[in-house]
Enzyme design. Structure first.
Site, PDB file in Angstrom:
ATOM      1  N   VAL A  82     -18.995  25.828  17.058  1.00  0.00           N
ATOM      2  CA  VAL A  82     -18.229  26.253  16.288  1.00  0.00           C
ATOM      3  C   VAL A  82     -16.920  26.213  16.919  1.00  0.00           C
ATOM      4  CG1 VAL A  82     -17.301  27.869  14.746  1.00  0.00           C
ATOM      5  CG2 VAL A  82     -19.498  27.552  14.682  1.00  0.00           C
ATOM      6  N   TYR A  83     -16.963  27.055  18.211  1.00  0.00           N
ATOM      7  CA  TYR A  83     -15.658  26.859  19.150  1.00  0.00           C
ATOM      8  C   TYR A  83     -15.604  25.604  19.684  1.00  0.00           C
ATOM      9  CZ  TYR A  83     -13.033  27.905  23.219  1.00  0.00           C
ATOM     10  OH  TYR A  83     -11.804  27.908  24.302  1.00  0.00           O
ATOM     11  N   ASP A  84     -16.503  24.528  19.834  1.00  0.00           N
ATOM     12  CA  ASP A  84     -16.075  23.321  20.283  1.00  0.00           C
ATOM     13  C   ASP A  84     -15.070  22.469  19.324  1.00  0.00           C
ATOM     14  OD1 ASP A  84     -17.157  23.945  22.901  1.00  0.00           O
ATOM     15  OD2 ASP A  84     -19.143  22.799  22.377  1.00  0.00           O
ATOM     16  N   LYS A 116     -26.773  20.298  32.684  1.00  0.00           N
ATOM     17  CA  LYS A 116     -25.690  21.294  32.646  1.00  0.00           C
ATOM     18  C   LYS A 116     -26.302  22.699  32.479  1.00  0.00           C
ATOM     19  CE  LYS A 116     -20.974  22.215  30.860  1.00  0.00           C
ATOM     20  NZ  LYS A 116     -21.308  23.315  30.309  1.00  0.00           N
TER      21      LYS A 116
HETATM   22  P1  NAD Z   1     -18.156  24.528  30.532  1.00  0.00           P
HETATM   23  O1  NAD Z   1     -19.051  25.650  30.578  1.00  0.00           O
HETATM   24  O2  NAD Z   1     -18.369  23.401  29.221  1.00  0.00           O
HETATM   25  O3  NAD Z   1     -18.011  23.559  31.411  1.00  0.00           O
HETATM   26  C1  NAD Z   1     -17.749  24.097  33.073  1.00  0.00           C
HETATM   27  C2  NAD Z   1     -18.892  24.797  33.624  1.00  0.00           C
HETATM   28  O4  NAD Z   1     -20.014  24.214  33.692  1.00  0.00           O
HETATM   29  C3  NAD Z   1     -18.639  25.153  34.995  1.00  0.00           C
HETATM   30  O5  NAD Z   1     -17.538  26.207  35.431  1.00  0.00           O
HETATM   31  C4  NAD Z   1     -19.939  25.440  35.625  1.00  0.00           C
HETATM   32  O6  NAD Z   1     -19.996  26.755  35.700  1.00  0.00           O
HETATM   33  C5  NAD Z   1     -20.743  25.031  34.454  1.00  0.00           C
HETATM   34  N1  NAD Z   1     -21.815  23.923  35.074  1.00  0.00           N
HETATM   35  C6  NAD Z   1     -23.427  24.042  34.662  1.00  0.00           C
HETATM   36  N2  NAD Z   1     -24.101  23.187  35.234  1.00  0.00           N
HETATM   37  C7  NAD Z   1     -23.136  22.525  35.984  1.00  0.00           C
HETATM   38  C8  NAD Z   1     -23.442  21.363  36.934  1.00  0.00           C
HETATM   39  N3  NAD Z   1     -24.558  20.901  37.267  1.00  0.00           N
HETATM   40  N4  NAD Z   1     -22.262  21.126  37.748  1.00  0.00           N
HETATM   41  C9  NAD Z   1     -21.161  21.398  37.744  1.00  0.00           C
HETATM   42  N5  NAD Z   1     -20.855  22.704  36.669  1.00  0.00           N
HETATM   43  C10 NAD Z   1     -21.922  23.171  35.991  1.00  0.00           C
HETATM   44  O7  NAD Z   1     -16.720  24.880  30.548  1.00  0.00           O
HETATM   45  P2  NAD Z   1     -15.768  26.364  30.164  1.00  0.00           P
HETATM   46  O8  NAD Z   1     -14.448  26.070  30.258  1.00  0.00           O
HETATM   47  O9  NAD Z   1     -16.448  27.324  31.159  1.00  0.00           O
HETATM   48  O10 NAD Z   1     -16.446  26.728  28.862  1.00  0.00           O
HETATM   49  C11 NAD Z   1     -16.192  25.893  27.768  1.00  0.00           C
HETATM   50  C12 NAD Z   1     -17.302  26.095  26.880  1.00  0.00           C
HETATM   51  O11 NAD Z   1     -17.698  27.796  26.790  1.00  0.00           O
HETATM   52  C13 NAD Z   1     -17.047  25.602  25.318  1.00  0.00           C
HETATM   53  O12 NAD Z   1     -17.538  24.219  25.595  1.00  0.00           O
HETATM   54  C14 NAD Z   1     -17.949  26.494  24.658  1.00  0.00           C
HETATM   55  O13 NAD Z   1     -19.248  25.988  24.487  1.00  0.00           O
HETATM   56  C15 NAD Z   1     -17.993  27.559  25.265  1.00  0.00           C
HETATM   57  N6  NAD Z   1     -17.209  28.862  24.892  1.00  0.00           N
HETATM   58  C16 NAD Z   1     -17.883  29.364  23.763  1.00  0.00           C
HETATM   59  C17 NAD Z   1     -17.172  30.263  22.838  1.00  0.00           C
HETATM   60  C18 NAD Z   1     -17.628  30.945  21.963  1.00  0.00           C
HETATM   61  O14 NAD Z   1     -16.999  31.645  21.075  1.00  0.00           O
HETATM   62  N7  NAD Z   1     -18.912  30.706  21.534  1.00  0.00           N
HETATM   63  C19 NAD Z   1     -15.613  30.645  23.478  1.00  0.00           C
HETATM   64  C20 NAD Z   1     -15.316  29.927  24.561  1.00  0.00           C
HETATM   65  C21 NAD Z   1     -15.986  29.067  25.159  1.00  0.00           C
END
Ligand code: NAD
Length: 327
Positions: free
Chosen positions: A36-38, A115
């Site tokens: 939903v956030y995405d 990931k």
């Molecule tokens: P992200 O978590 O989508 O991606 C970046 C992160 O991926 C890196 O900081 C690292 O910690 C991680 N990662 C995991 N495996 C990895 C690998 N093999 N190599 C490199 N990195 C790896 O980005 P973000 O900016 O941290 O967060 C955005 C995401 O967080 C959104 O897409 C959303 O899904 C989630 N989010 C959810 C809410 C919510 O209310 N549910 C709110 C904010 C963010």
């Protein structure tokens, strides 16, 4: 859409997204599901692309992570801990590949990794000894969680050589431990964690290291900040060397030339994800050559040399998968 309507919608989106970011990153208690956030975030990006003059410095598109909790000592990341660009379809992956080829002038090898759904962690070693552990925070300033990381069993305290080194990776809670923790919390009348990612973040970001110790946290380390110290020139070599030095790395990765074999890898892990003992929310594609990574550099928020392909949310998986592969 005219600029005024776009401005109004953007203001609403920013305010809503920023509330959700604080709940997720700072309080470890998300208000909505990730997809939903995405979706909201993608809408924000689309509007900002159409009206670049409306981008503001406090837009979620310009910010990494969340604010650090005031109770923790602050750690300044000399090299920022960034976020990652994400895509949701094969077509967008191909566009990413085209951008890379155009920028470097030829096809490249990618290191393709899982990931991991946890929180980013930095570990700093001085003279081969673990000196500091910190969270990503807002990318520039993180929280000092050194005492807590010392309680995580698969983080080495001493390295085989007395070198200065920083590595980064993901701290996560295995699914089984998450279930046990939530069952216990329910029995004790405490709030349960929404998912393993939030349980990991809530367990690492504790002022009392004994609480962290009692939770079963784990790590996968995937980045070496100074590759020269390990004598490696590719991401795949870095993973191997870090493993040899005692770090817990994920062995489910492969090197792909120009997206070869990538579709099978994605399909495999989209099917296998429920059976893995830890959570994954997609795969990550990284330019394998570390010198090329340097050359490609970063935007204010994300590295240009890597991209996440996010899996569809579980319930919508079948439907979205069909769309993904037919574009
Ligand atoms: P992200 O978590 O989508 O991606 C970046 C992160 O991926 C890196 O900081 C690292 O910690 C991680 N990662 C995991 N495996 C990895 C690998 N093999 N190599 C490199 N990195 C790896 O980005 P973000 O900016 O941290 O967060 C955005 C995401 O967080 C959104 O897409 C959303 O899904 C989630 N989010 C959810 C809410 C919510 O209310 N549910 C709110 C904010 C963010």
């Amino acid at each position: 859409m005219d600029q005024q309507s776009a401005q109004q919608e953007l203001q609403q989106l920013r305010s809503q997204l920023n509330q959700e970011r604080t709940a997720y990153y700072t309080n470890d208690a998300p208000l909505v599901e990730d997809h939903v956030y995405d979706q909201r975030y993608e809408r924000l990006l689309a509007l900002e692309k159409q009206f670049p003059q409306l981008v503001t410095p406090n837009s979620p598109s310009q910010l990494v992570g969340g604010q650090v909790l005031p109770e923790f000592s602050k750690v300044s990341h000399e090299i920022p801990m960034l976020s990652m660009g994400d895509v949701f379809s094969w077509q967008e992956l191909e566009e990413f590949n085209q951008r890379i080829k155009k920028a470097v002038g030829h096809a490249v090898d990618y290191c393709v990794e899982l990931k991991i759904d946890g929180l980013a962690l930095s570990l700093v070693y001085q003279q081969g000894h673990l000196q500091q552990g910190s969270t990503r925070g807002d990318g520039q300033i993180g929280e000092d969680v050194t005492k807590n990381v010392r309680t995580i069993k698969n983080i080495p305290v001493d390295l085989p050589q007395k070198v200065d080194l920083e590595v980064r990776g993901e701290c996560f809670m295995p699914k089984e431990s998450f279930q046990k923790l939530n069952n216990q919390r329910e029995q004790d009348g405490e709030n349960v964690f929404a998912n393993p990612r939030n349980a990991a973040a809530g367990s690492l970001r504790q002022l009392n290291a004994h609480v962290t110790q009692a939770r079963d946290l784990s790590t996968f380390i995937y980045t070496v900040v100074e590759p020269a110290v390990l004598g490696v020139t590719t991401q795949a070599q870095a993973l191997e060397k870090m493993q040899a030095w005692g770090f817990h790395t994920n062995v489910d990765y492969f090197v792909s030339h120009d997206l070869e074999g990538l579709q099978e890898f994605i399909e495999k892990y989209q099917t296998l994800r429920n059976d893995l003992p830890y959570g994954i929310d997609g795969i990550v594609l990284k330019v394998n050559d570390l010198a090329l990574q340097q050359q490609l550099g970063n935007t204010v928020k994300v590295p240009r040399w890597e991209i996440a392909y996010k899996f569809p949310p579980e319930e919508a998986q079948t439907k979205i998968k069909e769309i993904v592969w037919t574009v």
